[in-house]
Design a protein around this motif. Structure first.
Motif, short mmCIF file in Angstrom:
data_model
loop_
_atom_site.label_atom_id
_atom_site.label_comp_id
_atom_site.label_asym_id
_atom_site.label_seq_id
_atom_site.Cartn_x
_atom_site.Cartn_y
_atom_site.Cartn_z
N LYS A 1 31.49 34.40 39.04
CA LYS A 1 30.91 35.64 38.52
C LYS A 1 31.97 36.70 38.23
O LYS A 1 31.68 37.88 38.15
N GLN A 2 33.21 36.25 38.07
CA GLN A 2 34.29 37.15 37.67
C GLN A 2 34.19 37.40 36.17
O GLN A 2 33.91 36.48 35.41
N ARG A 3 34.45 38.63 35.77
CA ARG A 3 34.42 38.99 34.35
C ARG A 3 35.43 38.15 33.59
O ARG A 3 36.53 37.90 34.06
N ARG A 4 35.02 37.68 32.42
CA ARG A 4 35.94 36.93 31.57
C ARG A 4 37.08 37.84 31.13
O ARG A 4 36.88 39.03 30.90
N ALA A 5 38.27 37.28 31.01
CA ALA A 5 39.46 38.08 30.70
C ALA A 5 39.37 38.79 29.35
O ALA A 5 39.93 39.86 29.17
N PHE A 6 38.63 38.23 28.41
CA PHE A 6 38.55 38.81 27.07
C PHE A 6 37.37 39.77 26.92
O PHE A 6 37.05 40.21 25.82
N VAL A 7 36.71 40.09 28.01
CA VAL A 7 35.55 41.00 27.99
C VAL A 7 35.91 42.27 28.75
O VAL A 7 36.52 42.22 29.82
N ARG A 8 35.50 43.41 28.20
CA ARG A 8 35.69 44.69 28.85
C ARG A 8 34.33 45.36 29.01
O ARG A 8 33.43 45.18 28.20
N ILE A 9 34.21 46.16 30.07
CA ILE A 9 32.98 46.90 30.36
C ILE A 9 33.32 48.39 30.31
O ILE A 9 34.21 48.85 31.01
N PHE A 10 32.58 49.13 29.47
CA PHE A 10 32.81 50.56 29.32
C PHE A 10 31.52 51.32 29.61
O PHE A 10 30.42 50.85 29.33
N ALA A 11 31.68 52.54 30.14
CA ALA A 11 30.57 53.47 30.31
C ALA A 11 31.15 54.87 30.36
O ALA A 11 32.22 55.09 30.96
N CYS A 12 30.48 55.79 29.70
CA CYS A 12 30.89 57.20 29.73
C CYS A 12 32.35 57.37 29.33
O CYS A 12 33.10 58.11 29.95
N GLN A 13 32.77 56.63 28.32
CA GLN A 13 34.13 56.67 27.77
C GLN A 13 35.20 56.24 28.76
O GLN A 13 36.36 56.62 28.64
N GLU A 14 34.82 55.44 29.74
CA GLU A 14 35.79 54.93 30.72
C GLU A 14 35.72 53.41 30.77
O GLU A 14 34.65 52.82 30.69
N ASP A 15 36.88 52.80 30.92
CA ASP A 15 36.97 51.35 31.09
C ASP A 15 36.69 51.02 32.56
O ASP A 15 37.46 51.37 33.43
N LEU A 16 35.57 50.37 32.80
CA LEU A 16 35.18 50.00 34.16
C LEU A 16 35.51 48.55 34.48
O LEU A 16 35.12 48.04 35.52
N SER A 17 36.24 47.90 33.58
CA SER A 17 36.49 46.47 33.68
C SER A 17 37.15 46.05 34.99
O SER A 17 36.88 44.96 35.49
N HIS A 18 38.01 46.88 35.53
CA HIS A 18 38.74 46.49 36.74
C HIS A 18 38.13 47.07 38.01
O HIS A 18 38.68 46.91 39.09
N GLU A 19 36.97 47.74 37.87
CA GLU A 19 36.25 48.23 39.03
C GLU A 19 35.58 47.06 39.74
O GLU A 19 35.26 46.04 39.12
N SER A 20 35.33 47.21 41.02
CA SER A 20 34.59 46.18 41.76
C SER A 20 33.18 46.07 41.17
O SER A 20 32.57 47.09 40.82
N PRO A 21 32.65 44.86 41.07
CA PRO A 21 31.27 44.70 40.58
C PRO A 21 30.24 45.42 41.45
O PRO A 21 29.13 45.66 41.03
N ASP A 22 30.63 45.79 42.67
CA ASP A 22 29.73 46.46 43.59
C ASP A 22 29.83 47.99 43.55
O ASP A 22 29.12 48.68 44.27
N THR A 23 30.71 48.52 42.70
CA THR A 23 30.86 49.97 42.57
C THR A 23 29.65 50.52 41.81
O THR A 23 29.29 49.99 40.76
N PRO A 24 29.02 51.56 42.32
CA PRO A 24 27.89 52.16 41.60
C PRO A 24 28.30 52.63 40.21
O PRO A 24 29.41 53.15 40.02
#
Length: 99
Positions: free
Chosen positions: A54-77
């Motif tokens: 369930k680790q994020r794929r290396a070529f995928v990024r997650i953004f919210a509120c103009q911030e890159d959340l890709s390297h945040e823990s999946p458990d971070t609110p």
């Protein structure tokens, strides 16, 4: 409801034309949103995260509120604006470039 924006190829794969809305039980985290997304659209399993780890794929990024959340823990609110539906959670394909 959590608003989610997916890249065209993933929307096409699940037959969705626009932004998605997913109901997610608290706590609202990256992991819980992706769990709910994959439960509703099983074809996405393995596309955004590895099936097993369930680790994020290396070529995928997650953004919210103009911030890159890709390297945040999946458990971070997730940010309040995503939780209350003001802002979407964006899944974006990473682009490599060179000069």
């Amino acid at each position: 409801m959590i608003r989610i924006l997916l890249p065209y190829h993933l929307r096409n794969m699940i037959g969705v034309d626009d932004e998605l809305e997913i109901e997610v039980a608290p706590p609202i985290t990256q992991g819980s949103v992706l769990d709910a997304l994959e439960a509703k659209y099983p074809a996405l399993r393995g596309a955004i995260r590895d099936h097993t780890t369930k680790q994020r794929r290396a070529f995928v990024r997650i953004f919210a509120c103009q911030e890159d959340l890709s390297h945040e823990s999946p458990d971070t609110p997730l940010p309040h604006a995503v939780v209350n539906g003001t802002e979407p959670l964006m899944v974006v394909g990473a682009i490599a470039g060179g000069g």
